[in-house]
Each structure stands twice: as C-alpha cells, then as structure tokens.
Design a protein around this motif. Structure first.
Motif, short mmCIF file in Angstrom:
data_model
loop_
_atom_site.label_atom_id
_atom_site.label_comp_id
_atom_site.label_asym_id
_atom_site.label_seq_id
_atom_site.Cartn_x
_atom_site.Cartn_y
_atom_site.Cartn_z
N GLN A 1 0.83 -1.20 0.00
CA GLN A 1 0.00 0.00 0.00
C GLN A 1 0.87 1.26 0.00
OE1 GLN A 1 -3.34 -0.31 -0.31
NE2 GLN A 1 -3.40 1.90 -0.64
N GLU A 2 1.95 1.23 0.75
CA GLU A 2 2.87 2.37 0.78
C GLU A 2 3.55 2.55 -0.58
OE1 GLU A 2 5.52 1.63 3.99
OE2 GLU A 2 4.13 2.40 5.53
N GLY B 1 1.11 4.17 -2.87
CA GLY B 1 0.97 5.58 -2.56
C GLY B 1 2.14 6.39 -3.10
N GLU C 1 1.76 6.74 -6.89
CA GLU C 1 0.72 7.71 -7.23
C GLU C 1 1.20 9.14 -6.98
OE1 GLU C 1 -2.56 6.42 -4.91
OE2 GLU C 1 -3.18 4.87 -6.33
#
Length: 346
Positions: free
Chosen positions: A336-337, A340, A343
C-alpha cells in the motif's frame, strides 16, 4: 597562442606538426589492428562466462486460476498468497534472501488472468508462463488441483542450477536461502535401474524434500501396486530440484503411461513414483526445520523457517495464527505504501 607563434620558427612548427601526424597514424594503426580487437572481444566474452560460473539459484511457486471452493467468500486467496511470498522472499528484511540476486519465479498456467500476472510482476516476481500437463486418466482428489502438474515445467528451467519450490499457500518466518548450500541439495549420480526401462534417465540428478507424515500414516503403499516405498513419501509443497530437460521428458513419459501411480495427488504422487527411495533416483530428506504442515509455537521458537498453511484458513495454534496474521498485515502495508509513493510521483 599568438605568443607561441611569435616565439617559434617556421621550421620548428613544421617538425612539431610532422610529429603529431606520425603519432596519430601510429595510434590508429595499433587501435585498428586485429589483435587489438581480439583482446577487446576476449575481455567482453570472458566477463559473462565468469558470471555464469557463480551459483544460479531461484525460488519458485505456481499460480493457477483455481480458488478455494470450501472458502468461496475469500477473494483471490492464492493470488494474495503468491504476493505474500513475493514480499517475504524479496522485500521483508526479516525473511528475504541474504542475496538479492536470487529471483522469485511464479509459474502461471494459461488460465491465470493478465491482471494477476501484472500485479505480481509489479511486486517484483518473475512471471514464467507454463503449459498445462493434464492427462485424461488423471483424476485429482480436489478440483482445484487440476493444474498442479504444471509444476513439472520447473525441470525445463535449465538456466538455474537449483530451484527451491514452495506451494503458494506457504508462510515464511525466517530466511531460507541457506537451503541452497545444504549438503542434501548436492548433485547425485543416477543408480542403475533394477528393472529394464526404455526411458532415458539423466546421469546426475537432485531432488530433496520433506516427509509427509500424514500420507505415510494414512495412505501407505498398497501391496502389489506400490508407487513409493513405505515411510518414504515426499511432500511436493516444499522441495529443491536441479532442472533437467531429460528428467522433464521422463516425467512426461510416466504421464503418457496411464495408471503408473495413484492420480489423487497428481504431481506429488508422480514425483514419488519417479524418485522412490528404492529406485535409481531416490529423493533426499532435507531434514527438520525448513517447512511444516501447520506447526506450533514450540516449532516456531525452535527455529522453524516456514509452514505450509493457507493464510485464510484457521490454524489450531493461536500463536501461529497471530504470526500469519502479522505477516499478511506487513505485506499489505508495504504494498500500500509503494502504491501511494507511485501515485505521488505520477
């Protein structure tokens, strides 16, 4: 420059110019000489061969499109399991390889969606498309095992000296790259077959694994129809192999001869048939501590490196359940990191 010209005679300048021209001609002659190129080519050619002399290891698993029919509410359990292994083998500092040069191969059967392949590739795994090897006479005990024979494609990957295979539904607690240096994974001579066979066998081979106590206790070989020697049954969820196209062809010859083994556990029973301990290519026992089915807190505290257990299914030992849940949480946070960060850069 003007001062230089004013202080030198025309004769001196002509001599200097001639010297420079001779130097250029000499340099060009030496540089373009064939021996110069031979020396250069030799340096280019020997460098890769030197690299090839170093150990070439890989970890691997297999991913098919089958889900878990007993737990239909769990979305893409095996994809998430493969992602967990990718994270643990390549990224988690507590469990990853000591050498980052050891790749993690994910064999994917033709039914695996391209989106799943891209996810694993972006995670860092090496995607290896493989052919299905099912036969009409093969009838697995569970429908989700219909693609497991594709594991045999591992033996075609001869660019690697050793491959350590783990079923996707495995969880790692400690680094396992030391397995490649274990004496039990040394190359062995093929023995003379006791029975005449037309199939070609390799001169050398290596397959090392762990015992499957459940199969040895509850499914012992049937007298007169044995495909493995009593109390010497290898589990095909964790093993180390030496790739060999000759061995792959031998396995296919077994597949092409119906009823050579009980097909309820397809690839596992085939490997036990081909590498029975009273045959010409007996499998070797890796010993305890590398991988268990299930496991307990005492196993973990005793140094257990990995378990063969589906992360989405309950496990009897609460301590082990917490370790599995923690591993999944770490993986999800990590990816997830990364997402992020990607993005944020776009």
């Amino acid at each position: 420059m003007l001062m230089f010209k004013s202080q030198t005679s025309p004769y001196f300048r002509r001599v200097l110019l001639a010297f420079i021209c001779l130097f250029i001609i000499f340099w060009a002659t030496v540089s373009l000489h064939p021996l110069y190129f031979i020396r250069d080519v030799k340096s280019i050619v020997t460098t890769p061969s030197d690299r090839l002399s170093s150990p070439r290891y890989a970890f691997a698993t297999i991913l098919t499109a089958e889900g878990d029919v007993e737990y239909p509410a769990v979305e893409e359990p095996y994809l998430k399991a493969a992602r967990l292994l990718t994270y643990q083998l390549l990224h988690n500092p507590r469990t990853r390889n000591g050498s980052h040069e050891i790749p993690f191969l994910v064999l994917v059967t033709p039914d695996v969606p391209q989106t799943h392949r891209e996810i694993l590739k972006n995670d860092g795994a090496t995607i290896v498309p493989v052919e299905s090897l099912g036969r009409d006479w093969i009838h697995p005990k569970w429908g989700r095992w219909s693609g497991v024979l594709a594991k045999l494609n591992l033996w075609k990957l001869e660019q690697y000296e050793k491959i350590a295979f783990l079923d996707a539904d495995s969880v790692i607690f400690r680094p396992i790259d030391g397995i490649f240096e274990s004496p039990e994974t040394n190359l062995r001579d093929t023995l003379t077959p006791k029975l005449n066979t037309t199939a070609q066998l390799p001169e050398h081979y290596m397959i090392s694994g762990i015992h499957d106590p459940w199969m040895e206790e509850f499914m012992p070989p049937v007298e007169g129809d044995e495909f493995y020697e009593k109390n010497n049954y290898m589990n095909a969820g964790f093993f180390v192999l030496r790739p060999s196209k000759t061995l792959f062809d031998y396995y296919v010859s077994i597949l092409d001869t119906p009823d050579q083994f009980d097909s309820a556990y397809p690839e596992q029973n085939l490997l036990n048939c081909a590498h029975r301990t009273d045959g010409p290519m007996p499998w070797q026992d890796l010993g305890p501590g590398w991988n268990f089915k299930g496991g307990s807190q005492s196993d973990y505290e005793g140094g257990l490196k990995s378990i063969h257990h589906k992360w989405w299914r309950p496990i009897g030992d609460g301590y082990m359940a917490a370790r599995i849940a923690n591993a999944m949480e770490e993986m999800e946070i990590y990816f997830q990191e990364l997402k992020g960060q990607a993005e944020g850069l776009s």
